[in-house]
Design a protein around this motif. Sequence first.
Motif, PDB file in Angstrom:
ATOM      1  N   GLU A   1       1.540   6.913  -6.319  1.00  0.00           N
ATOM      2  CA  GLU A   1       1.662   6.972  -4.717  1.00  0.00           C
ATOM      3  C   GLU A   1       2.072   8.542  -4.423  1.00  0.00           C
ATOM      4  O   GLU A   1       1.868   9.202  -3.450  1.00  0.00           O
ATOM      5  CB  GLU A   1       2.560   6.121  -4.271  1.00  0.00           C
TER       6      GLU A   1
ATOM      7  N   ASP B   1      -8.137  -2.769  -7.350  1.00  0.00           N
ATOM      8  CA  ASP B   1      -7.625  -2.961  -6.107  1.00  0.00           C
ATOM      9  C   ASP B   1      -6.000  -2.352  -5.675  1.00  0.00           C
ATOM     10  O   ASP B   1      -5.944  -1.986  -4.555  1.00  0.00           O
ATOM     11  CB  ASP B   1      -7.490  -4.552  -5.665  1.00  0.00           C
ATOM     12  N   GLU B   2      -5.355  -2.285  -6.721  1.00  0.00           N
ATOM     13  CA  GLU B   2      -4.155  -1.620  -6.582  1.00  0.00           C
ATOM     14  C   GLU B   2      -4.321  -0.211  -6.408  1.00  0.00           C
ATOM     15  O   GLU B   2      -3.731   0.454  -5.623  1.00  0.00           O
ATOM     16  CB  GLU B   2      -3.251  -1.796  -8.024  1.00  0.00           C
TER      17      GLU B   2
ATOM     18  N   ASP C   1       2.813   2.281 -10.864  1.00  0.00           N
ATOM     19  CA  ASP C   1       3.004   1.747  -9.382  1.00  0.00           C
ATOM     20  C   ASP C   1       4.663   1.257  -9.357  1.00  0.00           C
ATOM     21  O   ASP C   1       4.779   0.289 -10.240  1.00  0.00           O
ATOM     22  CB  ASP C   1       2.076   0.958  -8.843  1.00  0.00           C
TER      23      ASP C   1
ATOM     24  N   ASP D   1      -7.029   1.259  -4.918  1.00  0.00           N
ATOM     25  CA  ASP D   1      -7.465   1.418  -3.740  1.00  0.00           C
ATOM     26  C   ASP D   1      -6.348   1.190  -2.442  1.00  0.00           C
ATOM     27  O   ASP D   1      -6.084   2.018  -1.435  1.00  0.00           O
ATOM     28  CB  ASP D   1      -8.721   0.254  -3.193  1.00  0.00           C
ATOM     29  N   ARG D   2      -5.335   0.234  -2.842  1.00  0.00           N
ATOM     30  CA  ARG D   2      -4.382   0.030  -1.955  1.00  0.00           C
ATOM     31  C   ARG D   2      -3.374   1.210  -1.672  1.00  0.00           C
ATOM     32  O   ARG D   2      -2.858   1.830  -0.750  1.00  0.00           O
ATOM     33  CB  ARG D   2      -3.330  -1.175  -2.341  1.00  0.00           C
ATOM     34  N   ILE D   3      -3.053   1.778  -3.000  1.00  0.00           N
ATOM     35  CA  ILE D   3      -2.124   2.978  -3.002  1.00  0.00           C
ATOM     36  C   ILE D   3      -2.687   4.060  -2.435  1.00  0.00           C
ATOM     37  O   ILE D   3      -2.023   4.629  -1.576  1.00  0.00           O
ATOM     38  CB  ILE D   3      -1.647   3.198  -4.570  1.00  0.00           C
TER      39      ILE D   3
ATOM     40  N   THR E   1      -5.005   4.143   0.095  1.00  0.00           N
ATOM     41  CA  THR E   1      -4.949   4.067   1.477  1.00  0.00           C
ATOM     42  C   THR E   1      -3.602   4.067   2.019  1.00  0.00           C
ATOM     43  O   THR E   1      -3.451   4.714   3.063  1.00  0.00           O
ATOM     44  CB  THR E   1      -5.534   2.216   1.782  1.00  0.00           C
ATOM     45  N   GLU E   2      -2.541   3.531   1.248  1.00  0.00           N
ATOM     46  CA  GLU E   2      -1.205   3.687   1.928  1.00  0.00           C
ATOM     47  C   GLU E   2      -1.077   4.812   1.869  1.00  0.00           C
ATOM     48  O   GLU E   2      -0.002   5.488   2.773  1.00  0.00           O
ATOM     49  CB  GLU E   2      -0.212   2.607   1.213  1.00  0.00           C
TER      50      GLU E   2
ATOM     51  N   GLU F   1      -2.444   7.121   4.777  1.00  0.00           N
ATOM     52  CA  GLU F   1      -1.932   6.481   5.925  1.00  0.00           C
ATOM     53  C   GLU F   1      -0.733   7.027   6.332  1.00  0.00           C
ATOM     54  O   GLU F   1      -0.037   7.003   7.729  1.00  0.00           O
ATOM     55  CB  GLU F   1      -2.060   5.009   6.137  1.00  0.00           C
TER      56      GLU F   1
END
Length: 515
Positions: free
Chosen positions: A215, A128-129, A206, A131-133, A135-136, A139
């Motif tokens: 990132e 999930d981390e 991260d 995926d978050r990284i 996506t951010e 974006e």
Amino acid sequence: MSSRLILLALWSFCMVTCCLAQNSTVETEEEAMAYLNKYGYLDMTGGMPNTEERRRALEYFQRFANITMTGVLDDETLVMMNTPRCGMVDMNSPADMMRKKRYALGSRWSKTELTYKIINRTPDLPADEVDRIITESIEKWADVSRLTFTLVTSGDADILISFAAGSHGDDGPFDGPGGVLAHAYYPSSNAIGGDAHFDEDEDYTDASSRGINMEWVAVHEFGHSLGLGHSQIEGAVMYPYYTGYVPNFQLNSDDIAGIQAHYGENVGEPEDTPPTPVDKCMTSITMATRTLDGSTYLGNATHLYRRLTDGSIPDGYPKVIGVEFPGLPTALDAALFYPPNGKTYFFKGSQYWRFRNQRMDRGFPRPLSDWRGLPNDISSAFIWSRNGQIYFTKGDEYYRYYPGYGVLSYYPQPLSQWDGLPSDGVDAAFQWTNARTYFFKGSEYYRFNDRAVTVDQGYPINTATAWLGCDSDQLVVGPTSSPTTSPAAGDAVVLAPSMVAVLFSTIAAVFYSFQ
């Protein structure tokens, strides 16, 4: 040894999780030449280059890396060659070194609504981390452009994201820990176009200075997926060399200028931005210009109308500025059509853009300092048919500009010298096909008689009514008539500039290539 060299050497030595595998270390001149060949500084298809070719390639690399240009394989150069980096080339050809140190553009997507899919994930971080990284990171590009992204979990996607080690099915095998961290492909019709690959041999982290910050790598690679090349600006994320973890990481102005050159500025509407006109009516004009194909454009901060040579407005207008002119931002200051070269120039702040009809020329935007003596944040631009010269206004002053020379020394002058115009400034101006100059202020416009050097009688007139056809059953009412005034004489008369003015403008366009 310079302080920069010492820091780079310590970085290469102390990054435990990023130290280069032996097979990717550059130590010898042969390995250095292979490195230069890989990243576009040298062409070794014909065998080992001669001494002059090696020196020139080293200078190209040193210039791009922002280190001392010696033309020899010194310690500082070796340190940079052994710094973790992106696997994409820096230069398509040595001629690229002639451009200024700024973003580079590759191919672009023909659409702005893109999809992405995560094929697999690194075990270095929780799923999930990851995926978050991702996506951010993607974006960040959407936040400053007209792009939108949708994560899909099944079927195909425009951008496929995967982690792999060594050879992984393309022509760019990874080289173990350090060295090449990742690579991505420019948009294309090929199946691999837009895809981003991350080297699984790296230790992704991260919010930590340990390992490789995922990132930073992700934002960089997605820049390639969207059509950006490597930048020579060290503070830009598109700089090819990994710079380490940066808290609260944001895109650099160079990155933003690059993505907006491809896809336009984010057109979210802040409170002070005029709303989208949906009733064929725009209450005020802040930009007016023509293009080579004969179209006339009138717009505000976010949208514009296109008026064809027959006076009609095509269906679908108004349009967002960046849709009609891909790569243009919103809230433009001014625009100028220059007949000698058929180009249309757009100005905003300290930059300008050059278009041929709706297509932007390569290498833009450029700094407004190219226009010698012209201030930033101008208000309007036009060619005056009386002398064929270029004029700019800013506030209550105006400037006269000569191509190849710049603003004349005795400018600016008070705008009040233009009889009948608002002395406190205008919002937009342009010369129309009837060789009259039109000035826009608030909700009204003024037609300037360039022969009589004064505003024509009966002006100002409401802009929306006369130019856009508001409050009329017909879409367009010509600028020569209005429900509030009778047509003014002279619109059908084409006032030609003097032969001297025409000759000067033509010579300037040929010999100075006009910006």
